[in-house]
Design a protein around this motif. Structure first.
Motif, PDB file in Angstrom:
ATOM      1  N   SER A 175      -9.292  -1.802  -5.459  1.00 25.76           N
ATOM      2  CA  SER A 175      -9.696  -2.866  -4.525  1.00 25.76           C
ATOM      3  C   SER A 175     -10.205  -4.112  -5.251  1.00 25.76           C
ATOM      4  N   LEU A 193       0.831  -1.198   0.000  1.00 22.19           N
ATOM      5  CA  LEU A 193       0.000   0.000   0.000  1.00 22.19           C
ATOM      6  C   LEU A 193       0.871   1.256   0.000  1.00 22.19           C
ATOM      7  N   ASP A 194       0.436   2.262  -0.785  1.00 20.00           N
ATOM      8  CA  ASP A 194       1.147   3.536  -0.784  1.00 20.00           C
ATOM      9  C   ASP A 194       0.625   4.414   0.355  1.00 20.00           C
ATOM     10  N   LYS A 195       1.094   5.649   0.422  1.00 16.26           N
ATOM     11  CA  LYS A 195       0.725   6.562   1.508  1.00 16.26           C
ATOM     12  C   LYS A 195      -0.767   6.864   1.550  1.00 16.26           C
ATOM     13  N   LYS A 196      -1.439   6.760   0.401  1.00 15.39           N
ATOM     14  CA  LYS A 196      -2.872   7.052   0.334  1.00 15.39           C
ATOM     15  C   LYS A 196      -3.732   5.808   0.558  1.00 15.39           C
ATOM     16  N   GLY A 197      -3.084   4.661   0.777  1.00 19.72           N
ATOM     17  CA  GLY A 197      -3.827   3.437   1.033  1.00 19.72           C
ATOM     18  C   GLY A 197      -4.167   2.622  -0.207  1.00 19.72           C
ATOM     19  N   PHE A 198      -3.638   3.035  -1.359  1.00 19.77           N
ATOM     20  CA  PHE A 198      -3.866   2.283  -2.592  1.00 19.77           C
ATOM     21  C   PHE A 198      -2.772   1.241  -2.768  1.00 19.77           C
ATOM     22  N   ARG A 199      -3.127   0.107  -3.367  1.00 15.89           N
ATOM     23  CA  ARG A 199      -2.130  -0.923  -3.653  1.00 15.89           C
ATOM     24  C   ARG A 199      -1.241  -0.441  -4.785  1.00 15.89           C
ATOM     25  N   LYS A 200       0.055  -0.588  -4.604  1.00 14.78           N
ATOM     26  CA  LYS A 200       1.020  -0.188  -5.615  1.00 14.78           C
ATOM     27  C   LYS A 200       1.974  -1.353  -5.852  1.00 14.78           C
ATOM     28  N   SER A 218      -0.779   1.289 -10.089  1.00 12.58           N
ATOM     29  CA  SER A 218      -1.758   1.482  -9.021  1.00 12.58           C
ATOM     30  C   SER A 218      -2.898   0.513  -9.273  1.00 12.58           C
TER      31      SER A 218
END
Length: 79
Positions: free
Chosen positions: A66, A39-46, A63
């Motif tokens: 969900s 997860l990146d800083k914004k909570g998205f999977r990267k 990116s």
């Protein structure tokens, strides 16, 4: 020279844009095991892939939503 760089950047964008809306598993099939997957800083999977060609590091990051669909990408040094 700039025209050649712009052309290579366009080719890279065209290559990666085919994954938008597709399942991230297709990216794994084409690029192999990722360097990182989290997860990146914004909570998205990267999902990030790194390679090196002639001493130049190529970093491609996808990116993932969900639903495991690719929603975006970044590329650096991939010419």
């Amino acid at each position: 020279m700039q025209k050649k760089i712009d052309q290579k950047a366009k080719e890279e964008t065209d290559l990666l844009s085919v994954y938008i809306g597709k399942n991230v598993e297709e990216v794994f099939i084409d690029f192999g095991q990722p360097f990182t997957d989290g997860l990146d800083k914004k909570g998205f999977r990267k999902v990030t892939f790194k390679s090196s060609k002639l001493g130049v590091k190529c970093i491609r990051a996808f990116s993932v939503g969900s639903d495991n669909q690719v929603i975006g990408f970044e590329s650096s040094g991939c010419y």
